[in-house]
Design a protein around this motif. Structure first.
Motif, mmCIF file in Angstrom:
data_model
loop_
_atom_site.group_PDB
_atom_site.id
_atom_site.type_symbol
_atom_site.label_atom_id
_atom_site.label_comp_id
_atom_site.label_asym_id
_atom_site.label_seq_id
_atom_site.Cartn_x
_atom_site.Cartn_y
_atom_site.Cartn_z
ATOM 1 N N GLN A 194 -9.340 14.405 -4.636
ATOM 2 C CA GLN A 194 -10.276 13.850 -3.774
ATOM 3 C C GLN A 194 -10.469 12.807 -5.049
ATOM 4 O O GLN A 194 -10.880 11.413 -4.462
ATOM 5 N N LYS A 195 -10.666 12.695 -6.345
ATOM 6 C CA LYS A 195 -10.432 11.295 -6.841
ATOM 7 C C LYS A 195 -9.254 10.453 -7.239
ATOM 8 O O LYS A 195 -9.702 9.122 -7.141
ATOM 9 N N ALA A 196 -8.385 10.521 -6.604
ATOM 10 C CA ALA A 196 -6.659 9.906 -6.408
ATOM 11 C C ALA A 196 -7.468 9.248 -5.242
ATOM 12 O O ALA A 196 -6.940 7.689 -4.775
ATOM 13 N N ALA A 197 -8.391 9.604 -3.701
ATOM 14 C CA ALA A 197 -8.653 8.556 -2.806
ATOM 15 C C ALA A 197 -9.403 7.917 -3.075
ATOM 16 O O ALA A 197 -9.566 6.937 -2.017
ATOM 17 N N VAL A 198 -10.312 8.006 -3.810
ATOM 18 C CA VAL A 198 -11.908 6.876 -3.616
ATOM 19 C C VAL A 198 -11.114 6.156 -4.971
ATOM 20 O O VAL A 198 -11.028 4.929 -4.283
ATOM 21 N N VAL A 199 -9.680 6.489 -5.264
ATOM 22 C CA VAL A 199 -9.281 5.375 -6.116
ATOM 23 C C VAL A 199 -8.499 4.411 -5.145
ATOM 24 O O VAL A 199 -8.035 3.371 -4.530
ATOM 25 N N LEU A 200 -7.775 4.914 -3.976
ATOM 26 C CA LEU A 200 -7.017 4.157 -3.253
ATOM 27 C C LEU A 200 -7.306 3.599 -2.456
ATOM 28 O O LEU A 200 -7.109 2.806 -1.991
ATOM 29 N N ALA A 201 -9.179 4.088 -1.785
ATOM 30 C CA ALA A 201 -10.341 3.508 -0.381
ATOM 31 C C ALA A 201 -10.688 2.616 -1.292
ATOM 32 O O ALA A 201 -10.081 0.620 -0.481
ATOM 33 N N ALA A 202 -10.439 2.374 -2.739
ATOM 34 C CA ALA A 202 -11.459 1.085 -4.010
ATOM 35 C C ALA A 202 -9.723 -0.026 -4.102
ATOM 36 O O ALA A 202 -10.552 -1.130 -3.639
ATOM 37 N N GLU A 203 -8.918 0.057 -3.940
ATOM 38 C CA GLU A 203 -7.626 0.066 -3.676
ATOM 39 C C GLU A 203 -7.312 -0.655 -2.200
ATOM 40 O O GLU A 203 -7.452 -2.498 -2.659
ATOM 41 N N LEU A 204 -7.650 -0.576 -1.502
ATOM 42 C CA LEU A 204 -7.684 -1.241 -0.104
ATOM 43 C C LEU A 204 -9.053 -2.034 0.239
ATOM 44 O O LEU A 204 -8.084 -3.013 1.149
ATOM 45 N N ALA A 205 -9.551 -1.369 0.275
ATOM 46 C CA ALA A 205 -11.348 -2.189 0.031
ATOM 47 C C ALA A 205 -10.934 -3.539 -0.477
ATOM 48 O O ALA A 205 -11.174 -5.266 -0.616
ATOM 49 N N ASP A 206 -10.516 -3.838 -2.056
ATOM 50 C CA ASP A 206 -10.327 -5.228 -2.523
ATOM 51 C C ASP A 206 -9.548 -5.526 -2.063
ATOM 52 O O ASP A 206 -9.603 -7.116 -2.238
ATOM 53 N N GLU A 207 -8.427 -5.081 -1.888
ATOM 54 C CA GLU A 207 -7.801 -6.050 -1.237
ATOM 55 C C GLU A 207 -8.214 -7.034 -0.217
ATOM 56 O O GLU A 207 -8.079 -8.412 0.170
ATOM 57 N N LEU A 208 -8.715 -6.743 0.837
ATOM 58 C CA LEU A 208 -9.419 -7.557 1.782
ATOM 59 C C LEU A 208 -10.428 -8.181 1.734
ATOM 60 O O LEU A 208 -11.226 -9.201 1.973
ATOM 61 N N LEU A 209 -11.060 -7.524 0.815
ATOM 62 C CA LEU A 209 -12.730 -8.353 -0.301
ATOM 63 C C LEU A 209 -12.258 -9.252 -1.142
ATOM 64 O O LEU A 209 -13.325 -10.262 -0.933
ATOM 65 N N ALA A 210 -10.900 -9.495 -0.996
ATOM 66 C CA ALA A 210 -10.400 -10.246 -2.412
ATOM 67 C C ALA A 210 -10.196 -11.845 -1.438
ATOM 68 O O ALA A 210 -9.667 -12.449 -2.138
ATOM 69 N N ALA A 211 -9.704 -11.847 -0.305
ATOM 70 C CA ALA A 211 -8.785 -12.277 0.634
ATOM 71 C C ALA A 211 -10.056 -13.309 1.184
ATOM 72 O O ALA A 211 -11.551 -13.273 1.904
ATOM 73 N N ASP A 212 -9.437 -14.871 1.711
ATOM 74 C CA ASP A 212 -10.066 -15.947 1.965
ATOM 75 C C ASP A 212 -10.268 -15.896 3.810
ATOM 76 O O ASP A 212 -11.501 -15.885 4.130
ATOM 77 N N ALA A 213 -9.019 -15.145 3.796
ATOM 78 C CA ALA A 213 -8.876 -14.700 4.736
ATOM 79 C C ALA A 213 -7.651 -13.463 5.546
ATOM 80 O O ALA A 213 -7.297 -12.981 4.884
ATOM 81 N N ALA A 214 -7.837 -13.106 6.793
ATOM 82 C CA ALA A 214 -7.187 -12.163 6.487
ATOM 83 C C ALA A 214 -6.131 -12.094 8.414
ATOM 84 O O ALA A 214 -6.445 -12.250 9.237
ATOM 85 N N VAL A 215 -5.180 -11.946 8.600
ATOM 86 C CA VAL A 215 -4.781 -11.635 9.975
ATOM 87 C C VAL A 215 -4.031 -9.745 9.959
ATOM 88 O O VAL A 215 -3.036 -9.233 8.874
ATOM 89 N N ILE A 216 -3.710 -9.275 10.997
ATOM 90 C CA ILE A 216 -4.051 -7.966 11.047
ATOM 91 C C ILE A 216 -2.935 -7.855 12.758
ATOM 92 O O ILE A 216 -3.136 -8.357 13.477
ATOM 93 N N GLY A 217 -2.148 -7.365 12.184
ATOM 94 C CA GLY A 217 -0.542 -7.228 13.659
ATOM 95 C C GLY A 217 -0.987 -5.449 13.929
ATOM 96 O O GLY A 217 -0.907 -4.886 13.220
ATOM 97 N N SER A 218 -1.323 -5.308 15.246
ATOM 98 C CA SER A 218 -1.450 -4.383 15.703
ATOM 99 C C SER A 218 -0.732 -4.141 17.943
ATOM 100 O O SER A 218 -1.619 -4.163 18.210
ATOM 101 N N PRO A 219 0.021 -3.494 17.091
ATOM 102 C CA PRO A 219 0.911 -3.074 18.230
ATOM 103 C C PRO A 219 -0.161 -2.431 19.585
ATOM 104 O O PRO A 219 -0.944 -0.952 18.723
ATOM 105 N N LEU A 220 -0.488 -1.903 20.373
ATOM 106 C CA LEU A 220 -0.705 -1.256 21.351
ATOM 107 C C LEU A 220 0.211 -0.074 21.183
ATOM 108 O O LEU A 220 1.127 -0.018 22.306
ATOM 109 N N TYR A 221 -0.375 1.168 20.718
ATOM 110 C CA TYR A 221 0.461 2.593 21.053
ATOM 111 C C TYR A 221 -0.455 3.583 21.611
ATOM 112 O O TYR A 221 -1.667 3.863 21.317
ATOM 113 N N ASN A 222 0.227 4.013 22.897
ATOM 114 C CA ASN A 222 -0.292 5.377 23.011
ATOM 115 C C ASN A 222 -1.907 4.811 24.174
ATOM 116 O O ASN A 222 -2.811 5.547 23.678
ATOM 117 N N TYR A 223 -2.666 3.546 24.120
ATOM 118 C CA TYR A 223 -3.305 2.341 24.806
ATOM 119 C C TYR A 223 -4.431 2.664 23.602
ATOM 120 O O TYR A 223 -5.250 2.507 23.632
#
Length: 218
Positions: A70-99
């Motif tokens: 659980q502690k490792a998962a909390v650290v991972l969630a924070a790391e992912l959030a940090d990346e997005l929060l630190a950015a001035d803008a973002a781009v996400i590529g999302s193919p449609l899979y099985n609708y």
């Protein structure tokens, strides 16, 4: 200036979502040469499938009672959030899979929401620009037989636009399977036009995001 880029296509070669996201990135870098682009590729480096459940249950467990997982998962969630929060803008590529969205993207979003900073009611990303690059193998537009079958794009708009408060710009390339599916051969001209239009919209988004980031830093 920092652009955050997330790729979720399972294809590392020949991916239309990656190709169109490249156009956003190129336009951004043309305006901000040498600026940082933080990339996360969920196909090459998938997130652990059990990470979200552990992060979510950790949120209901006192810190001293959390398991190492659980502690490792909390650290991972924070790391992912940090990346997005630190950015001035973002781009996400999302193919449609099985609708819907890929399991990789769903896990990433669930982990973001597991971080208290991006949980329900929290909007530190309000107004932040996001280019949502959607690649659809078939046709899902108005009047097509599968109109309304794209359940991914509305959900992503709900998460990033409504829940996170981001300024979401959707860039769609349709009929991406026409080149490789003989049954879709008569749709290849439409597919090429959709792809060209998507690149133009992606480039415009990259330029606009760069201009907004520059103005915000002035």
């Amino acid at each position: 200036m920092t652009l955050f880029r997330l790729d979720t296509s399972i294809r590392t070669e020949g991916s239309v979502s990656r190709e169109v996201a490249d156009s956003v990135e190129r336009a951004w870098l043309a305006a901000h040469p040498g600026s940082a682009v933080v990339r996360r590729d969920l196909a090459s480096h998938p997130l652990p499938a059990d990470a979200w459940a552990r992060a979510a249950t950790a949120g209901m467990t006192p810190p001293e009672g959390r398991t190492p997982e659980q502690k490792a998962a909390v650290v991972l969630a924070a790391e992912l959030a940090d990346e997005l929060l630190a950015a001035d803008a973002a781009v996400i590529g999302s193919p449609l899979y099985n609708y819907g969205v890929s399991q990789h993207l769903k896990t990433w979003i669930d982990l973001l929401i597991a971080d208290p900073r991006l949980g329900p009611g929290q909007q530190p990303l309000a107004g932040r620009p996001l280019a949502l690059v959607v690649a659809r193998g078939g046709g899902y537009g108005p009047g097509t037989p599968r109109e309304g079958w794209d359940h991914a794009t509305p959900w992503l708009q709900r998460i990033f636009g409504d829940s996170f408060g981001m300024d979401v710009r959707v860039v769609v390339a349709e009929l991406t399977l026409a080149e490789v599916n003989p049954a879709m051969a008569d749709l290849r001209d439409m597919a090429a036009q959709s792809r060209s239009d998507a690149h133009a919209l992606a480039e415009a988004a990259g330029r606009d995001f760069a201009g907004r980031a520059l103005a915000a830093s002035a």
